[in-house]
Design a protein around this motif. Structure first.
Motif, PDB file in Angstrom:
ATOM      1  N   SER A  49       1.077  -1.243  -0.166  1.00 24.47           N
ATOM      2  CA  SER A  49      -0.056   0.093   0.088  1.00 24.47           C
ATOM      3  C   SER A  49       0.913   1.255   0.119  1.00 24.47           C
ATOM      4  O   SER A  49       2.017   1.147   0.648  1.00 24.47           O
ATOM      5  CB  SER A  49      -0.738   0.116   1.301  1.00 24.47           C
ATOM      6  OG  SER A  49      -1.544   1.262   1.239  1.00 24.47           O
ATOM      7  N   THR A  50       0.520   2.206  -0.531  1.00 24.09           N
ATOM      8  CA  THR A  50       1.062   3.549  -0.866  1.00 24.09           C
ATOM      9  C   THR A  50       0.698   4.391   0.582  1.00 24.09           C
ATOM     10  O   THR A  50       1.105   5.466   0.780  1.00 24.09           O
ATOM     11  CB  THR A  50       0.715   4.327  -1.805  1.00 24.09           C
ATOM     12  OG1 THR A  50      -0.427   4.577  -2.191  1.00 24.09           O
ATOM     13  CG2 THR A  50       1.287   3.759  -3.007  1.00 24.09           C
ATOM     14  N   ASN A  51      -0.204   4.080   1.076  1.00 17.93           N
ATOM     15  CA  ASN A  51      -1.034   4.869   2.373  1.00 17.93           C
ATOM     16  C   ASN A  51      -0.071   4.451   3.504  1.00 17.93           C
ATOM     17  O   ASN A  51      -0.015   3.472   4.122  1.00 17.93           O
ATOM     18  CB  ASN A  51      -2.447   4.421   2.887  1.00 17.93           C
ATOM     19  CG  ASN A  51      -3.023   5.139   3.888  1.00 17.93           C
ATOM     20  OD1 ASN A  51      -2.430   6.024   4.480  1.00 17.93           O
ATOM     21  ND2 ASN A  51      -4.234   4.903   4.031  1.00 17.93           N
ATOM     22  N   SER A  52       0.652   5.337   4.209  1.00 20.19           N
ATOM     23  CA  SER A  52       1.622   5.404   5.116  1.00 20.19           C
ATOM     24  C   SER A  52       0.706   5.073   6.426  1.00 20.19           C
ATOM     25  O   SER A  52       1.177   4.507   7.548  1.00 20.19           O
ATOM     26  CB  SER A  52       2.318   6.612   5.534  1.00 20.19           C
ATOM     27  OG  SER A  52       1.443   7.756   5.607  1.00 20.19           O
ATOM     28  N   ALA A  53      -0.692   5.359   6.659  1.00 23.67           N
ATOM     29  CA  ALA A  53      -1.337   5.282   7.700  1.00 23.67           C
ATOM     30  C   ALA A  53      -1.873   3.794   7.643  1.00 23.67           C
ATOM     31  O   ALA A  53      -2.633   3.114   8.698  1.00 23.67           O
ATOM     32  CB  ALA A  53      -2.508   5.982   7.942  1.00 23.67           C
ATOM     33  N   ALA A  54      -1.957   2.994   6.657  1.00 23.54           N
ATOM     34  CA  ALA A  54      -2.540   1.704   6.373  1.00 23.54           C
ATOM     35  C   ALA A  54      -1.930   0.874   7.162  1.00 23.54           C
ATOM     36  O   ALA A  54      -0.607   0.673   7.448  1.00 23.54           O
ATOM     37  CB  ALA A  54      -2.522   1.235   5.013  1.00 23.54           C
ATOM     38  N   HIS A  55      -2.523  -0.139   7.808  1.00 23.41           N
ATOM     39  CA  HIS A  55      -1.981  -1.288   8.491  1.00 23.41           C
ATOM     40  C   HIS A  55      -1.148  -2.347   7.654  1.00 23.41           C
ATOM     41  O   HIS A  55      -1.405  -2.470   6.559  1.00 23.41           O
ATOM     42  CB  HIS A  55      -3.047  -2.262   8.975  1.00 23.41           C
ATOM     43  CG  HIS A  55      -2.564  -3.613   9.651  1.00 23.41           C
ATOM     44  ND1 HIS A  55      -1.969  -3.621  10.966  1.00 23.41           N
ATOM     45  CD2 HIS A  55      -2.793  -4.708   9.184  1.00 23.41           C
ATOM     46  CE1 HIS A  55      -1.724  -4.824  11.079  1.00 23.41           C
ATOM     47  NE2 HIS A  55      -2.038  -5.567  10.010  1.00 23.41           N
ATOM     48  N   ARG A  56       0.089  -2.582   8.107  1.00 26.32           N
ATOM     49  CA  ARG A  56       1.053  -3.341   7.202  1.00 26.32           C
ATOM     50  C   ARG A  56       0.996  -4.747   7.576  1.00 26.32           C
ATOM     51  O   ARG A  56       0.968  -4.900   8.772  1.00 26.32           O
ATOM     52  CB  ARG A  56       2.447  -2.482   7.410  1.00 26.32           C
ATOM     53  CG  ARG A  56       2.328  -1.213   6.847  1.00 26.32           C
ATOM     54  CD  ARG A  56       2.789  -1.199   5.340  1.00 26.32           C
ATOM     55  NE  ARG A  56       2.721   0.064   4.989  1.00 26.32           N
ATOM     56  CZ  ARG A  56       3.091   0.630   3.602  1.00 26.32           C
ATOM     57  NH1 ARG A  56       3.229  -0.344   2.927  1.00 26.32           N
ATOM     58  NH2 ARG A  56       2.930   1.651   3.299  1.00 26.32           N
ATOM     59  N   ASP A  82       2.426  -7.508 -25.719  1.00 23.33           N
ATOM     60  CA  ASP A  82       2.432  -6.131 -25.972  1.00 23.33           C
ATOM     61  C   ASP A  82       2.470  -5.256 -24.627  1.00 23.33           C
ATOM     62  O   ASP A  82       2.102  -4.032 -24.554  1.00 23.33           O
ATOM     63  CB  ASP A  82       1.083  -5.662 -26.749  1.00 23.33           C
ATOM     64  CG  ASP A  82      -0.212  -6.203 -25.764  1.00 23.33           C
ATOM     65  OD1 ASP A  82      -0.028  -6.820 -24.866  1.00 23.33           O
ATOM     66  OD2 ASP A  82      -1.311  -5.945 -26.543  1.00 23.33           O
ATOM     67  N   GLY A  83       3.202  -5.726 -23.673  1.00 14.07           N
ATOM     68  CA  GLY A  83       3.285  -5.163 -22.593  1.00 14.07           C
ATOM     69  C   GLY A  83       2.167  -5.011 -21.598  1.00 14.07           C
ATOM     70  O   GLY A  83       1.976  -4.125 -20.818  1.00 14.07           O
ATOM     71  N   ALA A  84       1.281  -5.834 -21.878  1.00 12.84           N
ATOM     72  CA  ALA A  84      -0.155  -5.939 -21.234  1.00 12.84           C
ATOM     73  C   ALA A  84       0.162  -6.166 -19.771  1.00 12.84           C
ATOM     74  O   ALA A  84      -0.735  -5.722 -18.902  1.00 12.84           O
ATOM     75  CB  ALA A  84      -1.100  -6.769 -21.898  1.00 12.84           C
ATOM     76  N   ARG A  85       1.081  -6.892 -19.395  1.00 16.39           N
ATOM     77  CA  ARG A  85       1.142  -7.194 -17.913  1.00 16.39           C
ATOM     78  C   ARG A  85       1.407  -5.823 -17.142  1.00 16.39           C
ATOM     79  O   ARG A  85       0.935  -5.619 -16.081  1.00 16.39           O
ATOM     80  CB  ARG A  85       2.262  -8.363 -17.784  1.00 16.39           C
ATOM     81  CG  ARG A  85       2.016  -9.687 -18.230  1.00 16.39           C
ATOM     82  CD  ARG A  85       3.051 -10.780 -17.709  1.00 16.39           C
ATOM     83  NE  ARG A  85       4.120 -10.487 -17.825  1.00 16.39           N
ATOM     84  CZ  ARG A  85       5.374 -10.816 -17.020  1.00 16.39           C
ATOM     85  NH1 ARG A  85       5.097 -11.794 -16.089  1.00 16.39           N
ATOM     86  NH2 ARG A  85       6.515 -10.496 -17.319  1.00 16.39           N
ATOM     87  N   LEU A  86       2.729  -5.139 -17.605  1.00  9.62           N
ATOM     88  CA  LEU A  86       2.945  -4.007 -16.962  1.00  9.62           C
ATOM     89  C   LEU A  86       1.804  -3.044 -16.975  1.00  9.62           C
ATOM     90  O   LEU A  86       1.437  -2.448 -15.919  1.00  9.62           O
ATOM     91  CB  LEU A  86       4.213  -3.393 -17.644  1.00  9.62           C
ATOM     92  CG  LEU A  86       4.855  -2.051 -16.987  1.00  9.62           C
ATOM     93  CD1 LEU A  86       5.324  -2.214 -15.581  1.00  9.62           C
ATOM     94  CD2 LEU A  86       5.994  -1.433 -17.748  1.00  9.62           C
ATOM     95  N   SER A  87       0.990  -2.713 -18.034  1.00 13.49           N
ATOM     96  CA  SER A  87      -0.132  -1.787 -18.114  1.00 13.49           C
ATOM     97  C   SER A  87      -1.272  -2.336 -16.972  1.00 13.49           C
ATOM     98  O   SER A  87      -1.710  -1.333 -16.416  1.00 13.49           O
ATOM     99  CB  SER A  87      -0.743  -1.706 -19.386  1.00 13.49           C
ATOM    100  OG  SER A  87      -1.693  -1.066 -19.579  1.00 13.49           O
ATOM    101  N   LEU A 107      -4.075  -1.659 -11.525  1.00  9.21           N
ATOM    102  CA  LEU A 107      -4.288  -2.103 -10.439  1.00  9.21           C
ATOM    103  C   LEU A 107      -3.697  -1.551  -9.325  1.00  9.21           C
ATOM    104  O   LEU A 107      -4.437  -1.292  -8.151  1.00  9.21           O
ATOM    105  CB  LEU A 107      -4.088  -3.603 -10.387  1.00  9.21           C
ATOM    106  CG  LEU A 107      -4.759  -4.449 -11.234  1.00  9.21           C
ATOM    107  CD1 LEU A 107      -4.343  -5.962 -11.055  1.00  9.21           C
ATOM    108  CD2 LEU A 107      -6.257  -4.673 -10.788  1.00  9.21           C
ATOM    109  N   CYS A 108      -2.426  -1.066  -9.534  1.00 10.41           N
ATOM    110  CA  CYS A 108      -2.046  -0.026  -8.466  1.00 10.41           C
ATOM    111  C   CYS A 108      -2.781   1.039  -8.237  1.00 10.41           C
ATOM    112  O   CYS A 108      -2.969   1.415  -6.990  1.00 10.41           O
ATOM    113  CB  CYS A 108      -0.434   0.092  -8.634  1.00 10.41           C
ATOM    114  SG  CYS A 108       0.499  -1.399  -8.578  1.00 10.41           S
ATOM    115  N   ALA A 109      -3.139   1.692  -9.248  1.00  7.27           N
ATOM    116  CA  ALA A 109      -3.886   3.025  -9.188  1.00  7.27           C
ATOM    117  C   ALA A 109      -5.319   2.858  -8.605  1.00  7.27           C
ATOM    118  O   ALA A 109      -5.739   3.360  -7.691  1.00  7.27           O
ATOM    119  CB  ALA A 109      -4.119   3.669 -10.489  1.00  7.27           C
ATOM    120  N   LEU A 110      -5.923   1.821  -8.795  1.00  6.07           N
ATOM    121  CA  LEU A 110      -7.216   1.217  -8.327  1.00  6.07           C
ATOM    122  C   LEU A 110      -6.994   1.057  -6.705  1.00  6.07           C
ATOM    123  O   LEU A 110      -7.842   1.452  -6.051  1.00  6.07           O
ATOM    124  CB  LEU A 110      -7.741   0.023  -8.877  1.00  6.07           C
ATOM    125  CG  LEU A 110      -9.047  -0.607  -8.440  1.00  6.07           C
ATOM    126  CD1 LEU A 110     -10.247   0.597  -8.724  1.00  6.07           C
ATOM    127  CD2 LEU A 110      -9.611  -1.831  -9.368  1.00  6.07           C
TER     128      LEU A 110
END
Length: 382
Positions: free
Chosen positions: A6-13, A174-179, A184-187
């Motif tokens: 997670s990018t949220n620093s307050a999220a439980h890790r 066609d680079g579909a995996r990275l896209s 998913l990271c944004a979502l």
């Protein structure tokens, strides 16, 4: 495993040891997103512990991780709380992960499928609950949705092998995996490390199955089959009346029937208690049930009253109430043929968890009963 924290620093890790363990159990075909925050229109924001995507099988899975102060005695299906070993009730984790699954499905269908899987209109998402407080002693009900796991190895085995009825498979040319990973990271508000990005840019390795993995899976299947055979044998015995045992007696040895000594313990069903009766636990329980259900009509109230009478007789039977307590699994199996013809199942007849109902029946008759220490699926007198 490709890990996206997670990018949220307050999220439980998640604990580092758990992440390390998952890395050792899962290969890089599996993407794991931790502590995801999912917003779906019309639904509350969902806080998701783990989301797994198996790029080889096309399977999606959401997993709720729970830690309880005591071991889990009963993991119920939706509609009832879970019960811990000390008798306390906790929110049903299956219900919690089901709510998360709804939000996740709606978000993926709106944000991911149109661009990355245009041939799919709906996302099939498996669900599970992991808790280290779940063990072999836990009474796990037959669940309508999802699975529960008490070991990370069991969870990882499902994530690694579970097929999907509608697999989401990518074109790797066609680079579909990275896209897709970036979407998913944004979502989920997760990050992608440079090492993971480098692996996604590289051509995916062809899936291979080692002989060790094959042997391990064959062993797991054999163990699962053995467990099912045991359950089938118990169910088959529960539906059959006990066969009378042949008694060979020489005429010359026949003696007048001895009067039963004073003080010999007798069960509520009229049988001599103790090993002299020569019956198994299930047979003794069936005798008490037959006595209680004699001339009982088909109403649910009469059947519940008869079942309660039989349970009290079983609880008072000294041959059944030993150090390990009375097995509710055996009692339920013995009672099933008495109730299933008109009332479908023991659980539907009593309207609650069998252990909870049995403890209530004992209390109403003045008996003090508890879940057996170390074996919470059994009940014993104090």
């Amino acid at each position: 495993m490709l890990y996206f924290p997670s990018t949220n620093s307050a999220a439980h890790r998640p604990a580092d040891r758990d992440v390390t363990r998952l890395h050792s159990l899962l290969d890089d075909d599996v993407w794991a997103f931790a502590n995801c925050r999912v917003e779906a229109p019309g639904l509350p924001v969902a806080e998701i512990d783990w989301f797994f995507y198996n790029t080889r099988t096309g399977c999606l899975m959401v997993s709720e991780w729970k830690k309880f102060p005591k071991s889990v005695a009963v993991a119920a299906d939706v509609g009832e709380p879970w019960v811990l070993a000390d008798g306390s009730a906790v929110p049903n984790a299956i219900e919690q992960v089901t709510k998360q699954q709804r939000a996740l499905r709606r978000a993926i269908e709106r944000s991911i499928l149109p661009q990355h899987f245009p041939a799919h209109n709906h996302a099939k998402i498996a669900q599970c609950v992991y808790s280290p407080q779940i063990s072999e002693a836990t009474d796990i009900e037959r669940l309508q949705f999802g699975r529960v796991h008490g070991a990370l190895s069991a969870l990882a085995s499902v994530v690694q092998t579970l097929p999907s009825p509608s697999p989401l498979l990518l074109n790797d040319d066609d680079g579909a995996r990275l896209s897709l990973a970036r979407a998913l990271c944004a979502l989920f508000r997760c990050s992608m490390s440079p090492g993971v990005e480098a692996k996604l840019r590289a051509a995916p390795a062809k899936a291979t199955t080692s002989r060790a993995a094959v042997v391990k899976r064959i062993s797991e299947i054999h163990r699962e089959m053995a467990k099912l055979h045991r359950e089938l044998a118990e169910l088959a015995m529960a539906g059959q009346p006990a066969e009378p045992r042949p008694i060979m007696v020489k005429p010359a040895l026949i003696k007048p029937a001895a009067t039963k000594p004073a003080g010999t313990p007798v069960s509520a069903g009229g049988m001599i208690a103790g090993p002299a009766a020569g019956l198994s636990d299930q047979e003794r329980m069936r005798k008490h049930l037959s006595h209680a259900f004699h001339n009982v009509n088909g109403s649910a109230d009469a059947a519940r009253a008869a079942l309660g009478k039989a349970w009290v007789a079983v609880l008072r039977d000294p041959a059944l109430n030993g150090k390990q307590g009375i097995s509710l699994a055996v009692f339920g199996s013995a009672a099933a043929p008495m109730v299933k013809a008109k009332h479908e199942s023991v659980r539907k007849l009593v309207g609650m968890q069998l252990i909870k109902w049995c403890l209530i029946q004992a209390e109403q008759t003045g008996l003090k009963a508890i879940a057996a220490p170390g074996n919470p699926s059994n009940v014993q007198l104090r």
